[in-house]
Design an enzyme around this catalytic site. Sequence first.
Site, mmCIF file in Angstrom:
data_model
loop_
_atom_site.group_PDB
_atom_site.id
_atom_site.type_symbol
_atom_site.label_atom_id
_atom_site.label_comp_id
_atom_site.label_asym_id
_atom_site.label_seq_id
_atom_site.Cartn_x
_atom_site.Cartn_y
_atom_site.Cartn_z
ATOM 1 N N ARG A 23 -3.325 -4.329 -15.900
ATOM 2 C CA ARG A 23 -3.235 -5.537 -15.067
ATOM 3 C C ARG A 23 -4.511 -5.657 -14.218
ATOM 4 O O ARG A 23 -4.572 -5.122 -13.111
ATOM 5 C CB ARG A 23 -2.021 -5.452 -14.147
ATOM 6 C CG ARG A 23 -0.668 -5.518 -14.848
ATOM 7 C CD ARG A 23 0.442 -5.377 -13.815
ATOM 8 N NE ARG A 23 1.716 -5.864 -14.275
ATOM 9 C CZ ARG A 23 2.729 -5.066 -14.646
ATOM 10 N NH1 ARG A 23 2.590 -3.778 -14.618
ATOM 11 N NH2 ARG A 23 3.872 -5.589 -15.039
ATOM 12 N N ARG A 26 11.469 -14.395 -9.438
ATOM 13 C CA ARG A 26 11.602 -12.935 -9.442
ATOM 14 C C ARG A 26 11.284 -12.303 -8.091
ATOM 15 O O ARG A 26 11.521 -11.132 -7.850
ATOM 16 C CB ARG A 26 10.739 -12.309 -10.564
ATOM 17 C CG ARG A 26 9.255 -12.457 -10.387
ATOM 18 C CD ARG A 26 8.509 -12.122 -11.682
ATOM 19 N NE ARG A 26 7.820 -10.846 -11.616
ATOM 20 C CZ ARG A 26 6.807 -10.508 -12.408
ATOM 21 N NH1 ARG A 26 6.380 -11.347 -13.349
ATOM 22 N NH2 ARG A 26 6.205 -9.357 -12.301
ATOM 23 N N CYS A 72 6.030 -5.303 -22.870
ATOM 24 C CA CYS A 72 5.401 -4.609 -21.744
ATOM 25 C C CYS A 72 6.031 -4.927 -20.394
ATOM 26 O O CYS A 72 5.508 -4.551 -19.361
ATOM 27 C CB CYS A 72 3.902 -4.894 -21.717
ATOM 28 S SG CYS A 72 3.527 -6.612 -21.377
ATOM 29 N N ARG A 92 -5.469 -6.994 -19.958
ATOM 30 C CA ARG A 92 -5.020 -8.375 -19.745
ATOM 31 C C ARG A 92 -5.986 -9.087 -18.818
ATOM 32 O O ARG A 92 -6.420 -8.525 -17.807
ATOM 33 C CB ARG A 92 -3.618 -8.373 -19.120
ATOM 34 C CG ARG A 92 -3.079 -9.781 -18.941
ATOM 35 C CD ARG A 92 -1.640 -9.765 -18.493
ATOM 36 N NE ARG A 92 -1.512 -9.348 -17.107
ATOM 37 C CZ ARG A 92 -0.332 -9.226 -16.490
ATOM 38 N NH1 ARG A 92 0.783 -9.461 -17.135
ATOM 39 N NH2 ARG A 92 -0.285 -8.850 -15.237
ATOM 40 N N ASN A 142 9.471 -9.517 -17.588
ATOM 41 C CA ASN A 142 9.633 -9.824 -16.158
ATOM 42 C C ASN A 142 9.576 -11.325 -15.946
ATOM 43 O O ASN A 142 10.414 -11.918 -15.260
ATOM 44 C CB ASN A 142 8.525 -9.166 -15.319
ATOM 45 C CG ASN A 142 8.420 -7.680 -15.564
ATOM 46 O OD1 ASN A 142 9.357 -7.075 -16.057
ATOM 47 N ND2 ASN A 142 7.285 -7.091 -15.242
ATOM 48 N N ASP A 143 8.570 -11.947 -16.535
ATOM 49 C CA ASP A 143 8.450 -13.398 -16.381
ATOM 50 C C ASP A 143 9.344 -14.159 -17.345
ATOM 51 O O ASP A 143 9.850 -15.233 -17.004
ATOM 52 C CB ASP A 143 6.993 -13.839 -16.565
ATOM 53 C CG ASP A 143 6.213 -13.635 -15.291
ATOM 54 O OD1 ASP A 143 6.709 -14.031 -14.230
ATOM 55 O OD2 ASP A 143 5.116 -13.040 -15.352
ATOM 56 N N HIS A 161 0.820 -1.215 0.000
ATOM 57 C CA HIS A 161 0.000 0.000 0.000
ATOM 58 C C HIS A 161 0.847 1.255 0.000
ATOM 59 O O HIS A 161 0.557 2.220 -0.685
ATOM 60 C CB HIS A 161 -0.907 0.009 1.232
ATOM 61 C CG HIS A 161 -1.818 -1.148 1.261
ATOM 62 N ND1 HIS A 161 -1.810 -2.079 2.267
ATOM 63 C CD2 HIS A 161 -2.732 -1.539 0.379
ATOM 64 C CE1 HIS A 161 -2.699 -2.993 2.002
ATOM 65 N NE2 HIS A 161 -3.283 -2.690 0.868
ATOM 66 N N GLU A 178 5.806 -14.856 -22.394
ATOM 67 C CA GLU A 178 6.587 -14.716 -21.164
ATOM 68 C C GLU A 178 7.074 -16.069 -20.659
ATOM 69 O O GLU A 178 7.656 -16.185 -19.587
ATOM 70 C CB GLU A 178 5.814 -13.946 -20.089
ATOM 71 C CG GLU A 178 4.384 -14.354 -19.888
ATOM 72 C CD GLU A 178 3.624 -13.433 -18.930
ATOM 73 O OE1 GLU A 178 4.232 -12.544 -18.319
ATOM 74 O OE2 GLU A 178 2.412 -13.613 -18.791
HETATM 75 C C1 PEP Z 1 5.863 -9.477 -17.358
HETATM 76 O O1 PEP Z 1 5.904 -10.609 -16.896
HETATM 77 O O2 PEP Z 1 6.823 -8.922 -17.942
HETATM 78 C C2 PEP Z 1 4.623 -8.673 -17.250
HETATM 79 C C3 PEP Z 1 4.489 -7.532 -17.882
HETATM 80 O O3 PEP Z 1 3.651 -9.138 -16.456
HETATM 81 P P1 PEP Z 1 3.659 -9.106 -14.847
HETATM 82 O O4 PEP Z 1 4.815 -8.256 -14.397
HETATM 83 O O5 PEP Z 1 2.348 -8.565 -14.441
HETATM 84 O O6 PEP Z 1 3.839 -10.564 -14.505
HETATM 85 MG MG MG Z 2 4.099 -11.598 -16.360
#
Ligand code: PEP
Ligand code: MG
Length: 580
Positions: A301, A470, A507, A337, A459-460, A194, A436
């Site tokens: 998201r 991660r 993204c 998404r 990210n994934d 938060h 991803e």
């Molecule tokens: C990602 O995995 O790069 C992504 C944009 O989705 P999230 O960070 O919500 O898993």
């Molecule tokens: Mg992701």
Amino acid sequence: MSFALHGLAVSSGIAIGRAHLVSHALLEVSHYEIPDSRVEDECARLRTAAAAIKAELAALKGTTAASQASAELNAFLDLQAMMLDDPLLVEAACERVRQQHINAEWALTQQLDTLLEQFDAIEDPYLRERRADVIQLVERLLKELLGLARPPKPRRDDLPTVVVAHDLSPADTIGFRGQHIAGFLTDVGGPTSHTAIVARSLQLPAVVGVRLARSLLEEDDLVIIDGARGVAIVNPHPSIVEEYRLRKAELEISRTRLARLKDAPTVTLDGTPIELLCNIETPRDLDLVHRVNADGIGLYRTEFLFLDRLDRPSEDEQYEAYRDVLKSMKGKPVTIRTFDLGGDKDFAPNTTRVQPNPALGLRAIRYCLAEPTFFLTQLRALLRASVHGTLKILLPMVAHAHEIDQTLQLIARAKEQLQREGKKFAEDVELGAMVEIPAAALTPGIFLKRAHFLSIGTNDLIQYTLAIDRQDDAVADLYDPLHPAVLRLIAGTIQFGVKNGLPVSLCGELAGHPEYTWLFLGMGLRQFSMHPERVLSVKQRLLRADLADLAPKVQRLLKLDEPARLREAFEKLNAAATSA
Ligand code: PEP
Ligand code: MG
């Protein structure tokens, strides 16, 4: 004594101010017995404290400040008010006062222990996480009882306040509005805590997860927060303060300078148009999106609709959230998404199953397909909202062709139902898949006949390619976006899209790092989606890019296997981008 503390960088900017320690009331509770004659007085103290907090919560919701607050924060305030009424809290503590003849604070902490034991026994991870909300509420009650709920006292100089706390509730954070607050420093919390969310929306620097901040700092200590680096410097040497003052001033100048780029056409030096899109988590982020004049939303998201609540958002509530975003974007593309639940964003109210490895378990599209009624509700809400703008639906974590096929069947069913009910929807909503998982990046052909576009989630993709969680800071040093395997999967996906006329965007967080802008442009990327705050820095880089010059350099870089040489080539590219 001067020292530095490191935590998570969750909201950028520089703050220079004086520490105000927000008490950790649980640590300050005294335990004593009371005579029979005082029992009802202690109960009355408990009820008065609860009433005061309830009034405060209602006032927070009613103030201008709170009406600007996001729906998630309002939901949180409602949840706290609801918990205050729960007989298992205040009334149960009164019962303890009566039976054990103990003071109100002690009774309340005992009752908290009992509640926490019950929470720990709950297998559902989402409900288990609500224990933090109960702790925060008891903290507030205790502060009220102990008379600790005081605002920061006036400073001896005119420096603003840096709030230092073990943890902050959203109500705490909102309550600080208008009090000349410069930033936040907390012991606990992550990027989606938060404190982080509120700090970002107030555009104040914050460092969370600092662990010992509350116990190491003293009231009135001079503190610098470097929000971009996740560092707090306590009682710094005057020369350091001076340096940070300069950096703060430079940051403000470059922000103003960047702001001028907002309306410049987004094209490279050679005239190639690039789309700069935004990642949002709630409709509240739209303000920032408009401020940078983004080309659309590349990632909404939606799982953030679940933040701070115990129930699932209804179809109507979802429809309203999606509609608001589409309307606000006035025809610009909005990529929404579907729920990426499970993994680090856990929510499974109807299951008691603990996943042995959540990142590899029933997450994202897998979770939604395993709960088709739940998924259908989201698809219906999305389709209903589609008449209000240009909607694109994006599926997270796709690895198998049948996951898209099953979604297409559910979309067809949702359309049939809506048609029967006489509800309108757009026929031509595009469907895309996130790349991803390495499997998806290696076999993009599965998307050719099934999807209208792809979006790379770095990210994934990095997490799954390099087999590093991660979330786990023990392996954070291995999270390397420049690993040749990662770069080749990204470049391969982009190239596949170029060859086959399948639009590809990126993204993940990397899209918003200007150091990577030229690299991705050289790979052929033409759509970037990032946190709105990053858009103008990335735009500044791409305006200076000459694609004909870049592409062969990046192709050479992609052939390198040796990490040191690869990094060297990357840094050279970056140096050219900065000096161009
Ligand atoms: C990602 O995995 O790069 C992504 C944009 O989705 P999230 O960070 O919500 O898993
Ligand atoms: Mg992701």
